[in-house]
Structure formats: structure tokens, C-alpha cells
Write an enzyme that holds these catalytic residues in place. Structure first.
Site: not given
Length: 574
Positions: A112, A161, A187, A208-211
Site C-alpha cells: 500500500k 486514507l 483505503s 483503522i476503519g475497514g481499510s
């Protein structure tokens, strides 16, 4: 998003074109006779082929590199193209083979864009960070290099992101290899797309939230979101949340198969990384053997945005398959989800998004990021009036989001962090309460990745609330993985009419999100399954009997199920 034409962006795009030209030159005249066999091999098989001299490192790197370039031309998933350097390294590795071959020797991988690779930019899609190459490798890159991996490309991300597409002013939008009209998620969307196209043997992203999980679910591949501290993050923590440690970003592997994900995770965790960072918890990979039937909770409605018919069907097929094999699967409802939403947004936006937006100028906001910024920068008094109106109409989710304090002082930040602490305790009590009458604990949770399948480009400006089921487990710091489930099938998956919402009135957020659910447009889009376990033990059980017992259709192309076990030992689970 269109590619913008400021001087730094034009210069960066020209640099990428030059990298691609150098890559094409480095691949010229290569031996492509074994490409088909190489591209279809697992990571472990590739390592064995190289070790046994049935393939050279240059052949393996060349096959995946050419595939990555071909896919990028159609789906736009690359940022930094490191293929010329990778091919030079591959030939050197062929000529100077060590006596002891590392387990990932010569395996080409993608990574990434937010992960530092020495000598290449880490720009996050910000023009302000272009032409500032990393001075050293991220810790993850150092470990993977020590294992023999070769980095061939870096992959695209959304601006900041903090969005569930992969679109930014510098590199533009990445498309889903299953359907160019759809997003690949974010992201880590560039990673998921290059793996879906077979452009790398495996990859690495962050979450950090589903990335990690959303792109893997949208592109039909596999990912592991670990508990913080199990994998290094120095050199890959996002600028957008740097310094905020209540909900922290983690980094984890992405793969084309469950076998690859397990193999790479096992190898990585067996490296002693304890001297890299005092925050790391070194614990070698532990084999987990299950001697009993398993107990899973599951849900299709997280209480915020209920799953669309397609996602609901995919979860239900998984539940039915597990039950057919004799496992116990029962409904489980995560507690206090409206409070969870409020706490998450309150922490992530607590500095009035100053850190998130620090590097945006002079670029325009992407649609997804701009909408979030505009919302949380509306004066709090105005948002609380809107929240009161929403509460009056029983739209408690909307009230929670718009009423969030996004400009916290120290006292307010401590208060919301204490609310997070209490929520973690409440969730753990709910988990324990799901034990059977004889005291057998719940082993894991089967949950959606998002409530709708991958949407069209531009949809993420309106569909952020569809991702509650992923960022919930960032809040809790639970380990979660994603495996492929079914795919969207218009003959089975109907539009969501009023009957679909019978029993609970359609909320305002659902009305917005469901505008982007169309099973005809989304036909054949992958539907990922999220498997959630507890904290701090990323070891997964791969039940190879699944394929033998006919669960291939419900649980993905490999017929494997990944289960994250996070607290108890292998002996305790027997």
C-alpha cells in the site's frame, strides 16, 4: 475524481510514466514460458519452485510484474512502479543464491502507498508530499525483505486514507477488476485490485476503519486485520490520524487465497521483532487445533444500516453451510451500536479534522473526504439542533453522528476515551453472555463487510455509514479477517423494496445508502464475509474439510474458512 493539472501532479504523473517505461524495458526479452504456471501458483509453491530451481526469481518477478502493468493500464491501481529495480534485484538473487534460502525468497509482492519503501514517495495521494522519497524502509518492509520478498509496486489509496474508495487528485480513481464501473473499496483498494488481477503474489495494507477488510471483500480476496501490536506499524501509520492512539491503525497481510494468507502470516509472526519497537508484542505463530464443533454468533443487521438482500443472502449461505457441517450458529446483536457510532466519530474527528486535512492543500477535496469534513465542521450548535430534530423523528443514528463534538478539549477527549473503555467492557459482557448453557464460549462472529456491495464511483460520499460493521472492530481492537462469500446475482438478489424493511422503519441513512444498491449494476460483484474473533492471537483455523464437504460455493473459491481465535490457548479450545 479527475486527475488535476497542478504542476506537482503533472510532474508526478510524468515520473510514474517514466517508471513504467523503465519497467517495460527491464521486462523486454524475458522468459515468459512459465507465466501461466507461475501466476496460478500459491506463495508456498512459488517459494518451492524457486528453491528447487524449477523457476528463476527473474521468471517469477517478471510474470507478476507484467501482469501488474497490464492491469494498471485498465484499472489504475498503481502509484510507485518499482519493477525495474525489482528485476535487477531478481537477477542478482538468481546469481547469488544463499546456502539457506529464506521462506519468501524471490516472491514478488505489492504494498500500500502509505508504507515507506526507501527511495520512493509515500504521498497518500497528496501533491504536497510528492518528491519526498522515504529515507528508510518501514519496519514491515524490513522484515519482509529479510524473508526474501521483492517489492514490485506500491498501490493506490483514497485521499487522507479515510474513505472506502481509492481515489485522489494525484493518481485518480482505481476501478474494481470485477467491474470497472464499481469501486474496489478503500483505503487499501489498490492492493485489493492488484491482487484480484493477479498482479502480485501477495500484498500488505493497513486498517483503522475497514481499510483492509472492505477492499478484500469488494475484490474477492483475503485479508487479516490484526490486533494492534502484533505487526509493526512504524513507517506506515497514516498521516490522517497520527498522534491519536485511542483507536489505532494496524497493518496486515492481503492475499489471493486462504492458504497464502495463512502461510505469509505464519512466516512473518515467527520472526522475532521484539527489538524493533517496544510497543510490539512478539509471540510466535501458534498452531490451533479444534477438536469440537464451533459456536458462531452472526448478524446481518448491525442496527445502523441493515444488510441489502445480496449481502444478507451471502451471510445466510455461510450460516447454512456451517450448520450443515454441525457447527452451532446463532443470532448475535452487538450492543449499543448507536453509542459505538458516536464514540468512533467523536474520537476520529476530535481535533476538528485538522490532522486529517493537514496535507490536502493545494489539492481539492475528494467527494468522500469533502463530505465528511463539511459535516463535522458545521458549528456544533447547528449540528446539535439538527440532531434534536433527527431525534424527534426517531432517527437516533443521524442524531448521534451530527451531534458529535468534533473539536474536543482535553477534558472532553478523556471523557470520550472513557466511554470507549466502557463500551469495550460492555461488548465483552455481551460476548460472554453468548456462551451456551454448558458454558461453551462463542468462538467468533460472522458479520457483513458492508451492508451493500461495492458501489459505483462517487458513491462513498454518501455510503460511509454502511461500514459500521468494520470500524466497530477497530474500536474494540479485535482481530478480524475477510474471506470471499458469494457474488451479486440479480436472479436471487432483488432491489430492496418496502417489504425488505418490514418490522423496522427505514432510517434516513438507509434511505441514502440504498440509493447505491442495484443488483443489476453490481452483478457478479464479490460479497465478502467478515469473521471476527477476540484480541491478540491472529492464528487462524483453516478447515480443509470444507472443500470436501461441499461448502465451496458459500465460503469462497478455495473452500476455506478463516476463524480468528484471540484469547484462549489451543489447549483451552480442544
Amino acid at each position: 475524481m479527475r486527475i488535476h493539472s497542478t504542476q506537482p501532479i503533472l510532474k508526478k504523473r510524468a515520473q510514474q510514466d517514466e517508471q513504467i517505461e523503465r519497467a517495460i524495458a527491464a521486462l523486454s526479452g524475458r522468459d515468459a514460458s512459465a507465466d501461466e504456471k507461475i501466476l496460478s501458483a500459491s506463495v508456498e509453491d512459488l517459494a518451492r519452485m524457486i528453491r528447487d530451481r524449477r523457476a528463476t526469481v527473474a521468471q517469477v518477478v517478471g510474470a507478476f510484474s507484467e501482469r501488474a502493468l497490464k492491469g494498471h493500464a485498465e484499472f489504475n491501481f498503481l502509484t510507485e512502479v518499482m519493477i525495474a529495480e525489482a528485476m535487477k534485484q531478481a537477477r542478482e538473487m538468481d546469481e547469488n543464491r544463499p546456502k539457506k534460502i529464506p521462506p519468501l525468497y524471490g516472491i514478488p509482492m505489492s504494498i500500500k502507498d502509505n508504507v515507506d519503501v526507501k527511495g520512493f514517495d509515500t504521498c497518500y495521494g497528496f501533491s504536497s508530499l510528492t518528491f519526498k522519497p522515504a529515507q528508510q524502509d518501514a519496519h514491515i518492509v524490513q522484515v519482509l525483505r529479510s524473508l526474501g520478498a521483492i517489492f514490485i509496486v506500491k498501490t493506490n489509496v483514497p485521499q487522507t486514507l479515510m474513505a472506502f474508495d481509492s481515489d485522489n487528485p494525484v493518481f485518480g480513481a482505481t476501478s474494481n477488476p470485477f467491474n470497472k464501473k464499481l469501486i474496489p473499496g478503500g483505503s487499501s483498494g489498490g492492493e485489493a485490485a492488484v491482487l484480484a488481477y493477479n498482479g502480485a503474489a501477495f500484498g500488505w495494507g493497513s486498517d483503522i476503519g475497514g481499510s483492509l477488510r472492505i477492499p478484500a471483500g469488494f475484490c474477492g480476496n483475503y485479508a487479516l486485520k490484526p490486533t494492534h501490536g502484533r505487526f509493526p506499524t512504524v513507517g506506515c501509520s497514516p498521516h490522517s490520524t497520527r498522534g491519536q492512539i485511542a483507536i489505532v491503525a494496524v497493518a496486515g497481510p492481503m492475499a489471493r487465497s486462504m492458504k497464502d494468507l495463512e502461510y505469509v502470516t505464519r512466516i512473518f509472526l515467527n520472526v522475532d521483532i521484539s527489538d524493533m519497537d517496544p510497543a510490539l508484542q512478539y509471540s510466535p505463530y501458534k498452531d490451533v487445533k479444534i477438536h469440537r464443533k464451533l459456536r458462531f454468533g452472526y448478524y446481518t443487521d448491525d442496527g445502523i444500516v441493515r444488510s441489502s438482500p445480496a449481502v444478507h443472502r451471502s451471510i445466510q449461505e455461510t450460516v447454512d453451510a456451517l450448520r450443515k457441517e454441525g457447527h452451532e450458529v446463532f443470532p448475535f446483536q452487538p450492543p449499543r451500536m448507536i453509542d459505538a457510532v458516536r464514540i468512533y466519530f467523536g474520537i476520529m474527528g476530535s481535533d476538528n479534522l485538522r490532522t486529517l486535512t493537514k496535507h490536502v492543500a493545494p489539492d481539492p477535496y475528494s467527494a468522500a473526504v469533502g463530505g465528511f469534513v463539511k459535516l463535522l465542521r458545521i458549528p456544533l450548535i447547528v449540528r446539535r439542533i439538527v440532531g434534536w430534530i433527527a431525534s424527534y423523528y426517531q432517527q437516533d443514528v443521524v442524531a448521534a453522528i451530527v451531534g458529535t463534538n468534533s473539536n474536543c478539549d482535553v477534558t472532553q477527549m478523556w471523557e470520550i476515551q472513557d466511554e470507549l473503555r466502557q463500551y469495550k467492557l460492555d461488548f465483552w459482557e455481551a460476548w460472554k453472555a453468548a456462551a451456551s448453557s454448558d458454558g461453551t464460549a462463542m468462538d467468533g462472529i460472522i458479520a457483513p463487510v458492508q451492508s451493500i456491495p461495492p458501489g459505483a464511483h462517487g458513491s462513498t460520499e454518501k455510503t460511509g455509514s454502511a461500514a459500521v460493521s468494520t470500524y466497530l472492530y477497530n474500536m474494540l481492537d479485535y482481530t478480524a479477517g475477510v474471506v470471499p462469500g458469494s457474488v451479486v446475482d440479480p436472479s436471487k438478489d432483488k432491489p430492496a423494496d418496502e417489504k425488505w424493511f418490514a418490522g423496522r422503519s427505514k432510517g434516513w441513512l438507509e434511505s441514502i445508502v440504498y440509493k447505491y444498491y442495484d443488483p443489476v449494476v453490481q452483478e457478479n460483484a464479490p460479497l465478502g464475509i467478515q469473521v471476527v474473533g477476540r484480541m491478540s492471537e491472529e492464528e487462524k483455523v483453516v478447515d480443509e474439510a470444507l472443500e470436501k464437504h461441499g461448502r465451496k460455493k458459500a465460503l469462497g473459491p478455495d473452500g476455506f474458512l478463516m476463524v480468528a481465535y484471540l484469547t484462549s490457548s489451543a489447549e483451552d479450545r480442544g
